[in-house]
Enzyme design. Sequence first.
Site, PDB file in Angstrom:
ATOM      1  CG  MET A   1     -12.301  -0.067  -5.918  1.00  0.00           C
ATOM      2  SD  MET A   1     -12.365   1.705  -5.777  1.00  0.00           S
ATOM      3  CE  MET A   1     -12.155   1.888  -4.042  1.00  0.00           C
ATOM      4  CD  GLN A 739      -3.524  -4.626  -0.146  1.00  0.00           C
ATOM      5  OE1 GLN A 739      -3.063  -5.350   0.724  1.00  0.00           O
ATOM      6  NE2 GLN A 739      -3.175  -3.362  -0.282  1.00  0.00           N
ATOM      7  CD  GLU A 740      -9.417  -4.475  -3.747  1.00  0.00           C
ATOM      8  OE1 GLU A 740      -9.962  -3.483  -3.244  1.00  0.00           O
ATOM      9  OE2 GLU A 740      -8.771  -4.420  -4.802  1.00  0.00           O
ATOM     10  CB  SER A 741     -12.857  -6.153   2.006  1.00  0.00           C
ATOM     11  OG  SER A 741     -12.747  -7.567   1.844  1.00  0.00           O
ATOM     12  CE1 TYR A 847      -5.661  -3.732  -4.477  1.00  0.00           C
ATOM     13  CE2 TYR A 847      -4.550  -4.317  -6.526  1.00  0.00           C
ATOM     14  CZ  TYR A 847      -5.590  -4.496  -5.628  1.00  0.00           C
ATOM     15  OH  TYR A 847      -6.548  -5.449  -5.881  1.00  0.00           O
TER      16      TYR A 847
END
Length: 867
Positions: A1, A739-741, A847
């Site tokens: 993010m 990874q984000e969505s 992350y």
Amino acid sequence: MIGIHAGTNYHLPNTRYFWNVIIIDMKNVRQTNKPKTQKILFRLLTVSVITGLVATSCIPLEEELFAETSATNTEIPSPAEIDGLPETNVLTTQEAPLSPETSSQQNTIFTVEDEKFPHVVEADWYLYTGQYDQAEVVFQTQYDQPESNPELKASALLGLGRIALLTAQETRAVELFDTILQVYPASAAAIDARFFLGEAYSGLGEYVAAALAYQQFANLAPQTLPAFVWEKIGDAYQLAGQFNEAVNAYQSTINALTDTHSINLIKEKIGILYRDQGETDIAVQYFLDAFNNSENDYFRARMNFLVGQAYMAAGQTALAYQKFQENVSAYPYVYDTYTGLITLVEAGESVNEYQRGLTDYYARAYGVAVDAFNRYIDNTPVPERNGDVHHYKAFSLLALEDYQGAIAEWRVLIENFPTNQFFASAWDEIAYTQWMFLNNPKTAAQTYLTFCDTYPSNPEVPDFLFYAARVYELHDLLPEAAETWQRLAYGYPDSTNAVRALHLAGVSYYRLADYQNAMTVFTQMQNAAVLSDDQAAARFWQGKTFAAQGQISEAEAAYAAAVLLSPGSYYGIRAEEILTNQTPFAPSDTIQLAADLQSERKQAVIWMRTTFNIDPATDLQSPQIISNDPDYIRAIDYWRLGYYHESLASFDIVRGRYESDPINLFRLLAVLVNHGFYRAAAFASRQILDLSNIGTANLLTAPAYFNHIRYGVFYNDIIEEQSARYAIDPLLIYTQIRQESLFESRVGSSAGAIGLMQIIPSTGAQIHQQLNFPPNYTSDMLYLPAVNLPMGVYYIDLQRDYFDGAFHPALAAYNAGPGNAAIWWSQAQGDPDLFLEIIRFGETRTYLVNIVETRHIYQILYQNATE
């Protein structure tokens, strides 16, 4: 993010550390009576209030854990929470994406229905991604074809009308939909045109016309979405001020619904209508019916509040006060309760001071909360007092920046209420306040250690030792940090953080150039570790320690051992890069980011038949077996009307229904991909593999079809363009999106991040100003891949340039903000591995680790994929 307001740096007075804070809507946080939860909730509140921090950060989905449904957010961290233990926060899907079902670039699977009008389907893909100009060209070209059949012309007009709707051209949309009704009244598109006509009229504020259009759609369309459409009709009539018509429509909605919560929401709407008409008794009955049939405290508190409001409007103040009092007693954490409390106080009604203080506290009215708590304390002897009051009063004082007062209040709790649920938490908060707000890290660490010395058998001791060490380390007191972490590891070897403590102790010695102690501790870590990933980490850092001393052959042997122990872990991957002199995140010429899902599905069918012993006569290709499922039908209809969130929710119901049925999951999988629900498709793929008993370590041996869905290369028409524009490896972009969505474009987190690359609206606004893109920007455009992806890739390029081409700090900056990443990168002196260990936020560290490991999986899956 993308974190911290487009890279704006915030810091606390009297401290040199920068922080991320997630702002939680307190209406969604119920009182738990759990000390750690209370602590976390308060830190989310007070630090944002005290410092004005408004930043977010998110750990995206980790599909390998098969949680695969949640993201996590962290508050401003305690010393140990900096290193891990984030609170879980579920992503909330706003809309689900529409996939490109014709372009071979998009790796989707054709169906017979798709092949009828391929150009229109292609335009639908452009429509979903936000490439409206391209969509309009395709729709218009198809409409202008002289030999096009009427159905195709009508469908093209419908698409053009939808573009007009999406670009706020409601008048043009009305004209286009009316043309369909006049020229092609018998077409299938004419039915949907009536629905979209209702949408257009609603946008124009012509609510009666909207209601009539929706009504016509309801009369003509198959009755698969009756409740949805009737609620639309009711909303339109309500906005038009037509009471009877609205009530009748809402009643029809209730008749078509089956789930209690949805029925309660409609009852609330009807109750409000009757309230506004002055029909108090009827309104109250609807509100109370909803209250009695709900198990959700927040909804129940709202219904109680609405009942009280209705009584107040009718002049029945005694009954209204009774309802407001019930909320204060039962639901102090709901904001509607606070609104009722104000009415009680202004009327001079007597309210329980403790409950009143709690209500004020949860509403962030800290000054009046302290006043109420003081009145309660002054009038309640210690033996009769609820000791929790000191906990909440201390937090309120902290929010008011009375740090010494807060500490004094926690000490009152410690001295007088040793069995209170917040006893250990009080020690923690005192130390945290000394460290974070009074800038006295040594005193803070000593507070933790005093607790550990005084109560050595308390279950909080291992965490408190970890906290104390982290405080030391954060302030460069590395010898003290290493010693404290070793105390944790040796004294509490069975604790969750024992191995991690050895890891951090060794890194502290490494940073001190005390290589002898570093090697000793890393060896102890290797012996204590059970997980191969931890063993690999120990061997990797042994390699770093050998290399720092010039012992190259020993270093290479340690790195090689790390690769053998855990080749797919961060430390195994980095060890391999060091051994082969690879630059981190360097692009590979041997990667082919493409997958032929249509051909791979045929191979997957063979695997399915063998693995699950499926009769050769069983049809695995067609969804017809599940197409009669009512939720499946609803999902298709919602999708057709552009209500992607509702469509995905219905598909998820179907997926849950067949969670133990690999045959129907496989049938559903193709449908999910075709409709662009890539995240749900990844879950379904994993469910099938789990049912096949393929272990986690062997998942990549599954048929390519499943893994190319789980690790997709979707949206590549946009990504290839952005990759070339900014000279960023497309493999890294795909990894970051996953990874984000997990490739869910219409997704948003409770922290406010939006879309494929999880961009915060304020960050999007700043990027828009810098790029002058897109035209007429609004934050809702972040749900569009054609907007979100260029913005996200631009931002990571911006961070890469800031860090002179280094991707480790650039990625950390994407997650935690460039101010934080700059501090860590400076302390690491350009060493990417030391940088990882120095990262203060466990979320950001995870992350970065996930990015490295997921990119490695992509490299394996797409190595010469098309050869």
